[in-house]
Design a protein around this motif. Structure first.
Motif, PDB file in Angstrom:
ATOM      1  N   GLU A  29       1.100  -1.066  -0.433  1.00 47.25           N
ATOM      2  CA  GLU A  29      -0.148   0.179   0.279  1.00 47.25           C
ATOM      3  C   GLU A  29       0.974   1.214   0.028  1.00 47.25           C
ATOM      4  O   GLU A  29      -0.139   2.033  -0.872  1.00 47.25           O
ATOM      5  N   ALA A  30       1.948   1.284   1.065  1.00 49.18           N
ATOM      6  CA  ALA A  30       3.117   2.254   0.647  1.00 49.18           C
ATOM      7  C   ALA A  30       3.879   2.500  -0.222  1.00 49.18           C
ATOM      8  O   ALA A  30       4.195   3.579  -0.970  1.00 49.18           O
ATOM      9  N   LEU A  31       3.630   1.968  -0.915  1.00 47.25           N
ATOM     10  CA  LEU A  31       4.514   1.473  -2.552  1.00 47.25           C
ATOM     11  C   LEU A  31       3.627   2.026  -3.350  1.00 47.25           C
ATOM     12  O   LEU A  31       4.251   2.939  -4.144  1.00 47.25           O
ATOM     13  N   THR A  32       2.407   1.733  -3.368  1.00 48.55           N
ATOM     14  CA  THR A  32       1.938   1.918  -4.424  1.00 48.55           C
ATOM     15  C   THR A  32       1.311   3.107  -4.455  1.00 48.55           C
ATOM     16  O   THR A  32       1.318   4.683  -5.224  1.00 48.55           O
ATOM     17  N   GLY A  33       1.584   3.748  -2.628  1.00 44.10           N
ATOM     18  CA  GLY A  33       0.737   4.875  -2.168  1.00 44.10           C
ATOM     19  C   GLY A  33       1.462   6.533  -3.594  1.00 44.10           C
ATOM     20  O   GLY A  33       1.980   7.273  -3.682  1.00 44.10           O
ATOM     21  N   TYR A  34       3.195   5.694  -3.239  1.00 43.03           N
ATOM     22  CA  TYR A  34       4.909   6.326  -3.368  1.00 43.03           C
ATOM     23  C   TYR A  34       4.280   7.021  -5.105  1.00 43.03           C
ATOM     24  O   TYR A  34       4.567   7.928  -5.276  1.00 43.03           O
ATOM     25  N   GLY A  90      12.361  11.931  -3.854  1.00 42.61           N
ATOM     26  CA  GLY A  90      12.393  10.531  -3.020  1.00 42.61           C
ATOM     27  C   GLY A  90      13.088   9.141  -2.907  1.00 42.61           C
ATOM     28  O   GLY A  90      12.768   7.725  -1.961  1.00 42.61           O
ATOM     29  N   LEU A  91      13.842   8.951  -4.228  1.00 42.72           N
ATOM     30  CA  LEU A  91      14.544   7.604  -4.248  1.00 42.72           C
ATOM     31  C   LEU A  91      16.704   7.499  -4.228  1.00 42.72           C
ATOM     32  O   LEU A  91      16.857   9.302  -4.539  1.00 42.72           O
ATOM     33  N   PRO A  92      16.847   6.362  -3.283  1.00 46.52           N
ATOM     34  CA  PRO A  92      15.612   5.670  -2.797  1.00 46.52           C
ATOM     35  C   PRO A  92      14.909   5.563  -1.198  1.00 46.52           C
ATOM     36  O   PRO A  92      14.251   4.547  -1.324  1.00 46.52           O
ATOM     37  N   GLY A  93      15.020   6.860  -0.628  1.00 48.46           N
ATOM     38  CA  GLY A  93      14.903   6.294   0.476  1.00 48.46           C
ATOM     39  C   GLY A  93      13.232   6.563   0.757  1.00 48.46           C
ATOM     40  O   GLY A  93      13.025   5.684   1.496  1.00 48.46           O
ATOM     41  N   ILE A  94      12.481   7.468  -0.349  1.00 48.50           N
ATOM     42  CA  ILE A  94      11.152   7.192   0.463  1.00 48.50           C
ATOM     43  C   ILE A  94      10.380   5.591   0.514  1.00 48.50           C
ATOM     44  O   ILE A  94      10.042   5.457   1.698  1.00 48.50           O
ATOM     45  N   PRO A  95      10.804   5.078  -0.769  1.00 50.42           N
ATOM     46  CA  PRO A  95      10.215   3.187  -1.108  1.00 50.42           C
ATOM     47  C   PRO A  95      10.981   2.932   0.501  1.00 50.42           C
ATOM     48  O   PRO A  95      10.598   1.553   0.522  1.00 50.42           O
ATOM     49  N   LEU A  96      12.234   2.916  -0.157  1.00 51.60           N
ATOM     50  CA  LEU A  96      13.332   2.110   1.376  1.00 51.60           C
ATOM     51  C   LEU A  96      12.222   2.412   2.911  1.00 51.60           C
ATOM     52  O   LEU A  96      12.071   1.021   3.376  1.00 51.60           O
ATOM     53  N   ARG A  97      11.639   3.773   2.866  1.00 55.56           N
ATOM     54  CA  ARG A  97      11.718   3.737   4.827  1.00 55.56           C
ATOM     55  C   ARG A  97      10.090   3.323   4.705  1.00 55.56           C
ATOM     56  O   ARG A  97       9.416   2.594   5.962  1.00 55.56           O
ATOM     57  N   LYS A 123       4.472  12.714   4.733  1.00 58.63           N
ATOM     58  CA  LYS A 123       3.322  12.753   5.353  1.00 58.63           C
ATOM     59  C   LYS A 123       2.021  11.630   4.677  1.00 58.63           C
ATOM     60  O   LYS A 123       1.539  11.643   6.032  1.00 58.63           O
ATOM     61  N   ARG A 124       1.857  11.940   3.456  1.00 55.95           N
ATOM     62  CA  ARG A 124       0.278  11.318   3.484  1.00 55.95           C
ATOM     63  C   ARG A 124       0.729  10.277   3.860  1.00 55.95           C
ATOM     64  O   ARG A 124      -0.367   9.388   3.907  1.00 55.95           O
ATOM     65  N   LEU A 125       1.715   9.380   3.474  1.00 56.25           N
ATOM     66  CA  LEU A 125       2.433   7.970   3.231  1.00 56.25           C
ATOM     67  C   LEU A 125       1.805   7.983   5.320  1.00 56.25           C
ATOM     68  O   LEU A 125       2.052   6.487   5.339  1.00 56.25           O
ATOM     69  N   LYS A 126       2.576   8.477   5.971  1.00 52.27           N
ATOM     70  CA  LYS A 126       2.386   8.281   6.814  1.00 52.27           C
ATOM     71  C   LYS A 126       3.800   7.586   7.755  1.00 52.27           C
ATOM     72  O   LYS A 126       3.928   6.207   8.234  1.00 52.27           O
ATOM     73  N   ILE A 127       4.585   7.823   6.971  1.00 53.94           N
ATOM     74  CA  ILE A 127       6.146   7.182   6.992  1.00 53.94           C
ATOM     75  C   ILE A 127       7.011   7.761   8.061  1.00 53.94           C
ATOM     76  O   ILE A 127       7.488   8.601   8.442  1.00 53.94           O
ATOM     77  N   PRO A 128       6.766   7.004   9.758  1.00 54.26           N
ATOM     78  CA  PRO A 128       7.686   7.322  10.811  1.00 54.26           C
ATOM     79  C   PRO A 128       9.476   7.567  10.678  1.00 54.26           C
ATOM     80  O   PRO A 128       9.839   6.981   9.981  1.00 54.26           O
ATOM     81  N   ASN A 129       9.311   8.757  11.311  1.00 55.13           N
ATOM     82  CA  ASN A 129      10.938   8.815  11.900  1.00 55.13           C
ATOM     83  C   ASN A 129      11.241   8.863  10.271  1.00 55.13           C
ATOM     84  O   ASN A 129      13.383   8.733  10.126  1.00 55.13           O
ATOM     85  N   THR A 130      11.206   9.796   9.714  1.00 56.83           N
ATOM     86  CA  THR A 130      11.581  10.384   8.699  1.00 56.83           C
ATOM     87  C   THR A 130      11.766  12.040   8.326  1.00 56.83           C
ATOM     88  O   THR A 130      10.325  12.375   8.226  1.00 56.83           O
TER      89      THR A 130
END
Length: 214
Positions: A29-34, A90-97, A123-130
């Motif tokens: 879900e997070a990867l698809t959202g990104y 945000g590559l590679p960081g956001i999908p990584l997180r 913020k939209r994906l609610k990825i913590p500590n990022t």
């Protein structure tokens, strides 16, 4: 698989399975959202170029899935601090997180529109500590304690990278480089190759090097 440009979680799961990855439902879900947000923003600013969503997933985001596995193979400390400079789209960081959420993670880029995208996406994906920072890396490093880990994907040539970032990596810390060639044999004094892997994306061979500061 649908032929339009609006991927579903099922579409992403199917394509990643073909690539040898089976993320959990929440990770998918997070990867698809990104991926969906990249497609949306890419229409108004050149985030990643004229790629289809399938190409974005299998050519760009796929690095993050390989990187997740690579980082999990390293003896990283608990609660580590990770820097990701020149983070751009945000590559590679956001999908990584979406997959690897160890410690505190900092995405840093000097381009304001890119950091706006990353801030809203995290913020939209609610990825913590990022965290997302719009600043020059020199200023950022002056204002923060040394890091345990720094990730570099096309940020700058490795020799310049070690000169710039090396003094701000903790003793025993690491720089992980995403590259299109194998690790160099002529590392400067104080650095050694901890681990190196390669993998194939299309016709390309890509590499990760973990460089350790002794």
């Amino acid at each position: 698989m649908k032929k339009n440009d609006s991927p579903t979680v099922a579409d992403v799961a199917e394509l990643l399975k073909q690539e040898g990855f089976t993320p959990s439902e929440s990770e998918l879900e997070a990867l698809t959202g990104y991926l969906t947000l990249v497609l949306k923003w890419n229409k108004v600013m050149n985030l990643v170029g004229p790629y289809s969503w399938r190409d974005i997933l299998t050519i760009l985001i796929i690095d993050s899935l390989h990187l997740n596995a690579f980082l999990r193979s390293l003896p990283l400390p608990e609660g580590l601090t990770t820097w990701d400079f020149g983070a751009g789209a945000g590559l590679p960081g956001i999908p990584l997180r979406a997959l690897w959420q160890e410690g505190e993670y900092w995405l840093v880029d000097v381009r304001e529109k890119r950091t706006m995208f990353m801030e809203q996406t995290v913020k939209r994906l609610k990825i913590p500590n990022t965290n997302v920072v719009n600043d020059r890396v020199e200023n950022f490093m002056e204002q923060h304690e040394p890091a345990d880990l720094m990730l570099s994907r096309a940020f700058m040539p490795w020799k310049k990278l070690l000169e710039l970032v090396g003094p701000n990596i903790k003793q025993g810390g690491r720089i992980v480089v995403l590259a299109l060639e194998g690790a160099p044999a002529d590392l400067p004094a104080g650095w050694s190759i901890e681990k190196e892997i390669s993998y194939t994306v299309g016709k390309d061979t890509r590499y990760f090097w973990s460089l350790v500061q002794a």
